[in-house]
Design a protein around this motif. Structure first.
Motif, short mmCIF file in Angstrom:
data_model
loop_
_atom_site.label_atom_id
_atom_site.label_comp_id
_atom_site.label_asym_id
_atom_site.label_seq_id
_atom_site.Cartn_x
_atom_site.Cartn_y
_atom_site.Cartn_z
N ALA A 79 6.91 -2.47 7.28
CA ALA A 79 6.15 -1.98 6.13
C ALA A 79 6.97 -0.94 5.36
O ALA A 79 6.93 -0.89 4.13
CB ALA A 79 4.82 -1.38 6.59
N ALA A 80 7.73 -0.13 6.09
CA ALA A 80 8.56 0.88 5.42
C ALA A 80 9.62 0.21 4.54
O ALA A 80 9.86 0.63 3.41
CB ALA A 80 9.22 1.79 6.46
N TYR A 81 10.24 -0.84 5.08
CA TYR A 81 11.25 -1.55 4.27
C TYR A 81 10.62 -2.24 3.07
O TYR A 81 11.12 -2.17 1.96
CB TYR A 81 11.99 -2.58 5.13
N PHE A 82 9.48 -2.92 3.33
CA PHE A 82 8.82 -3.61 2.23
C PHE A 82 8.37 -2.63 1.15
O PHE A 82 8.42 -2.93 -0.04
CB PHE A 82 7.64 -4.45 2.73
N ALA A 124 4.29 9.63 2.18
CA ALA A 124 4.83 8.27 2.17
C ALA A 124 6.36 8.30 2.28
O ALA A 124 6.95 7.49 2.99
CB ALA A 124 4.41 7.55 0.90
N ASN A 125 6.97 9.28 1.60
CA ASN A 125 8.43 9.38 1.67
C ASN A 125 8.91 9.73 3.08
O ASN A 125 9.90 9.19 3.56
CB ASN A 125 8.94 10.42 0.67
N VAL A 126 8.18 10.65 3.73
CA VAL A 126 8.55 11.03 5.10
C VAL A 126 8.42 9.82 6.02
O VAL A 126 9.30 9.53 6.83
CB VAL A 126 7.65 12.20 5.60
N TYR A 127 7.32 9.10 5.85
CA TYR A 127 7.08 7.90 6.66
C TYR A 127 8.22 6.91 6.52
O TYR A 127 8.81 6.44 7.50
CB TYR A 127 5.76 7.25 6.23
N VAL A 128 8.55 6.58 5.27
CA VAL A 128 9.61 5.61 5.01
C VAL A 128 10.93 6.11 5.58
O VAL A 128 11.69 5.36 6.21
CB VAL A 128 9.74 5.34 3.49
N LEU A 131 0.84 -1.20 0.00
CA LEU A 131 0.00 0.00 0.00
C LEU A 131 0.88 1.26 0.00
O LEU A 131 0.66 2.21 -0.74
CB LEU A 131 -0.90 -0.02 1.23
N PHE A 132 1.94 1.24 0.83
CA PHE A 132 2.85 2.39 0.87
C PHE A 132 3.60 2.54 -0.45
O PHE A 132 3.90 3.66 -0.88
CB PHE A 132 3.84 2.26 2.04
N ILE A 162 11.29 -2.03 -0.99
CA ILE A 162 11.65 -3.23 -1.76
C ILE A 162 10.68 -3.41 -2.93
O ILE A 162 11.09 -3.67 -4.06
CB ILE A 162 11.64 -4.47 -0.85
N PHE A 163 9.38 -3.24 -2.65
CA PHE A 163 8.39 -3.41 -3.72
C PHE A 163 8.53 -2.30 -4.76
O PHE A 163 8.31 -2.51 -5.95
CB PHE A 163 6.97 -3.43 -3.16
N ARG A 164 8.87 -1.10 -4.30
CA ARG A 164 9.06 -0.01 -5.26
C ARG A 164 10.18 -0.38 -6.24
O ARG A 164 10.07 -0.21 -7.45
CB ARG A 164 9.41 1.30 -4.53
#
Lengths: 218, 247
Positions: free
Chosen positions: A101-104, A51-55, A35-36, A107-109
């Motif tokens: 979730a931030a790492y995933f 989303a970028n700040v979150y990650v 989702l992120f 990775i998915f990106r």
């Protein structure tokens, strides 16, 4: 041998706690991470920025610190703090999910970037809708590209469960240490080592199996 | 069948199509030739909505894909592009699907045709491109020529009335372009309407009934293969053909 058998119940109960955390976090953080990923690629600038700040926050600070803040720190927030008093294990699960979730998401990106643009074009000229293209064409290829990195994260997650220590939830290492101090004998820590290795052996085999399933003739 | 009027397209400040007009009749096989960067691939991509034009009109059987640079609702755009199939230089088969799935899955997703009907059509088309024995293989195990023939069969599954080919043999070794060209030749004999961007001068001369020569975003010259190859008028056409045919 008798001593090892006497140590096992407490170590295995620690392992059970660790595994509950492991599976709950895995099941929640992978979809949340995707989702992120979609947020990171959103056409809306504000969503992308958020989303970028979150990650950035969750990847640039230690997970241990995040757990401590979620469990000990949040209740001290003005006004909302009293609603954020979480039970130890729940606080840990929340912290782990947000962190992984931030790492995933990243990775998915990366996985999405690896899918050839021609795949989107072929799907479009064949008449597939955007949703069909994402679900049937893009995600399977993204998963394959991301799989080695995801496998890495999964193995790290299993070992990171030892951070439950930071919020005083008894897990493998904590229970081993209790035994070491009580009996003045290092066997328990050696046993902890073996338990981690055994669990990760199973994980490694499963991940390799998955990679094998996605060879697609190559 | 297709009418293109005053098509214009720029990438940033770079004009790639300047006022392109031509018409396609049913059963036409049109070869579009020209140097790289002349805009021929972009022209093809505009016809199937992979690129948006900046101005001009494209009518497909009288319906506008775009009229004076304005697009209709995207459902209408989809209806129009559904009449066309496209084959890419880089094949773009779905690597996670077998040959069978590559053919059947898009058809089933788009038309909801029953499984047996799709399976029958799949086998029929694979037989036509002589790849029935590869039906359960993944694309990764196929040669380039085989991949491209599967890609042609996949496009044909959706029963297009017009086939667009964007340099279908440019990624292939010279000795295996023939197997792909043969399939295209067969299609032409069945009176499929085809637009083919190509560097294969032999195909343009022998199979096409009309040749468009493009340079600098314009159709410089068009005519029968005899006219274009026999007595080219524009110096750019002459220079291009000399290079290609001697090359």
């Amino acid at each position: 041998m008798g001593y090892i058998l006497r140590l096992l119940p407490s170590l295995l109960s620690g392992a059970a706690t660790a595994l509950v955390l492991f599976f709950v976090v895995l099941l929640c953080s992978i979809p949340l991470g995707f989702l992120f990923t979609l947020c990171l690629r959103s056409r809306v600038g504000a969503v992308r920025a958020a989303a970028n700040v979150y990650v950035y926050i969750f990847r640039s600070t230690p997970l241990m610190l995040q757990l401590i803040i979620i469990y000990f720190g949040l209740p001290y927030l003005p006004v909302v703090g009293e609603f954020l008093k979480l039970e130890r294990f729940s606080a840990a699960i929340l912290g782990f999910i947000l962190n992984y979730a931030a790492y995933f998401a990243e990775i998915f990106r990366g996985g999405l970037l690896g899918v050839d643009r021609g795949q989107y074009e072929a799907a479009q000229v064949l008449g597939l809708t955007k949703t069909q293209t994402t679900v049937r064409i893009i995600i399977p290829q993204m998963v394959r590209i991301a799989l080695p990195s995801v496998g890495n994260e999964i193995i790290t997650l299993l070992k990171d469960t030892s951070l439950l220590y930071a919020v005083s939830v008894p897990e493998i290492i904590k229970n081993a240490q209790i035994a070491v101090n009580r009996d003045a004998n290092f066997t328990a820590l050696g046993l902890a080592l073996v338990i981690y290795m055994a669990l990760n052996f199973v994980l490694t085999v499963v991940i390799k199996k998955l990679e094998g399933l996605m060879k697609w003739g190559e | 069948m297709i009418e293109v009027k005053s098509l214009k397209k720029s990438f940033g400040h770079l004009p790639v199509l300047k006022d392109v007009s031509f018409a396609v009749s049913r059963g036409d096989v049109i070869a579009i030739i020209g140097t790289s960067g002349s805009g021929k691939s972009t022209l093809l991509r505009c016809l199937i909505d992979l690129e948006k034009v900046d101005g001009g009109t494209v009518l497909v059987e009288g319906d506008p894909l775009v009229r004076d640079g304005a697009y209709p609702h995207h459902t209408q755009v989809r209806q129009i592009t559904a009449k066309m199939g496209m084959v890419f230089q880089s094949f773009n088969l779905f690597p996670h699907m077998t040959v069978r799935q590559n053919l059947i899955t898009p058809l089933r997703l788009v038309t909801k045709k029953p499984e047996e009907e799709a399976a029958g059509l799949c086998e029929q088309l694979l037989r036509k491109v002589e790849l029935l024995d590869k039906i359960d293989e993944y694309p990764a195990t196929l040669s380039g020529g085989q991949k491209q023939r599967v890609a042609i069969a996949r496009a044909l599954m959706l029963n297009p009335q017009i086939m667009l080919f964007d340099e279908p043999t440019s990624a292939l070794d010279p000795q295996i372009t023939a197997e792909v060209l043969k399939v295209m030749r067969d299609l032409a004999e069945e009176k499929m309407t085809m637009l083919v961007v190509t560097h294969e001068m032999g195909f343009a001369r022998d199979v096409a009934n009309r040749v468009l020569f493009m340079a600098d975003g314009e159709i410089v010259e068009s005519g029968s293969p005899g006219e274009i190859f026999g007595s080219p008028q524009d110096p750019r056409t002459v220079a291009f053909l000399r290079r290609e045919l001697e090359g």
